[in-house]
Design a protein around this motif. Structure first.
Motif, PDB file in Angstrom:
ATOM      1  N   PRO A 146      -8.095   4.344   8.437  1.00 42.58           N
ATOM      2  CA  PRO A 146      -7.389   3.983   7.199  1.00 42.58           C
ATOM      3  C   PRO A 146      -5.869   3.981   7.364  1.00 42.58           C
ATOM      4  N   ARG A 147      -5.328   4.962   8.083  1.00 41.97           N
ATOM      5  CA  ARG A 147      -3.878   5.013   8.274  1.00 41.97           C
ATOM      6  C   ARG A 147      -3.403   3.824   9.115  1.00 41.97           C
ATOM      7  N   ALA A 149      -0.932  -3.290   7.506  1.00 42.75           N
ATOM      8  CA  ALA A 149      -0.694  -4.052   6.279  1.00 42.75           C
ATOM      9  C   ALA A 149       0.800  -4.157   5.991  1.00 42.75           C
ATOM     10  N   LEU A 150       1.541  -3.076   6.236  1.00 41.15           N
ATOM     11  CA  LEU A 150       2.986  -3.114   6.029  1.00 41.15           C
ATOM     12  C   LEU A 150       3.665  -4.025   7.046  1.00 41.15           C
ATOM     13  N   ARG A 198      -4.733   0.919   9.272  1.00 46.11           N
ATOM     14  CA  ARG A 198      -4.772  -0.272   8.422  1.00 46.11           C
ATOM     15  C   ARG A 198      -3.576  -0.304   7.477  1.00 46.11           C
ATOM     16  N   GLU A 199      -3.175   0.850   6.991  1.00 45.69           N
ATOM     17  CA  GLU A 199      -1.989   0.911   6.137  1.00 45.69           C
ATOM     18  C   GLU A 199      -0.745   0.457   6.900  1.00 45.69           C
ATOM     19  N   ARG A 224      -2.572 -10.856   0.472  1.00 46.17           N
ATOM     20  CA  ARG A 224      -2.261 -10.262  -0.835  1.00 46.17           C
ATOM     21  C   ARG A 224      -1.883 -11.347  -1.826  1.00 46.17           C
ATOM     22  N   CYS A 280       7.873   4.029   3.926  1.00 47.06           N
ATOM     23  CA  CYS A 280       6.861   3.791   2.899  1.00 47.06           C
ATOM     24  C   CYS A 280       5.724   4.803   2.963  1.00 47.06           C
ATOM     25  N   LEU A 281       5.378   5.215   4.179  1.00 50.36           N
ATOM     26  CA  LEU A 281       4.228   6.097   4.380  1.00 50.36           C
ATOM     27  C   LEU A 281       4.633   7.557   4.595  1.00 50.36           C
TER      28      LEU A 281
END
Length: 208
Positions: free
Chosen positions: A147-148, A154-155, A150-151, A208, A168-169
């Motif tokens: 999950p991290r 995505a950014l 992918r985050e 998105r 951001c994270l």
């Protein structure tokens, strides 16, 4: 009458199969090929209904030949006949376009039935191969990215730099770089743009 082409690099196997089918008036053996390239050439020239295709052959192997026949639009049904029943052989052959997959220890009657079924466009799988595919469906592979990861990706897809993604994270820039290196390794790519493109191709990211 079902017209056959036999592709196998072992002359004794070709002779045995040819003799078996020639003895049955329902079948006609149009030709024999000793490798994948010859199988492609003869399939184009002879237009058989069914091709019995071995997988491990010199030069162009069976999987490559199946793919080439599909690319050329050849409408022969391809029935793989081999001794190998592992993922590394079964899945590529079926993905390339094989109609069926049998093992060489199949009884004579089973092989004849399989060729008849293949000629009618039916999929034919040996019990061992069917079980292998069923297990693959029941036990899908693990998620390639955490999950991290992918985050982070995505950014990156949004155009963020490593520093901006880290902010951001609430991570350090070094941690973001580490995540990206892991992503490159998992997706088998070498840079940010390729990682983003591959992630979209696999459905790991969505627009998105």
């Amino acid at each position: 009458m079902i017209r056959l082409l036999i592709a196998d690099d072992h002359p004794v196997v070709r002779d045995g199969l040819s003799g078996m089918f020639a003895a049955d008036p329902e079948f006609e053996v149009l030709g024999e090929a000793a490798d994948g390239a010859e199988a492609v050439r003869l399939a184009h020239a002879l237009r058989p209904d069914v091709i019995l295709m071995d997988l491990r052959m010199p030069g162009m192997d069976g999987v490559a030949a199946i793919g080439e026949l599909a690319r050329r639009g050849n409408d022969a049904r391809i029935l793989v006949l081999t001794t190998y029943d592992t993922d590394g052989y079964v899945l590529p052959a079926i993905e390339a376009g094989a109609t069926g997959y049998l093992l060489k220890d199949a009884p004579r009657d089973e092989l004849l039935r399989a060729v008849r079924a293949a000629a009618q466009g039916q999929s034919v799988l040996s019990p061992a191969v069917a079980a292998l595919l069923m297990n693959r469906v029941r036990a899908p592979g693990p998620e390639p990215l955490s999950p991290r990861e992918r985050e982070v990706l995505a950014l990156v897809a949004d155009g963020k730099t490593n520093r901006e993604a880290a902010a951001c994270l609430f991570l350090s820039e070094a941690t973001v770089k580490s995540h990206l290196l892991n992503i490159y390794a998992k997706l088998e790519v070498g840079d940010r743009a390729s990682a983003v493109a591959e992630a979209f191709r696999r459905g790991l990211l969505t627009p998105r």
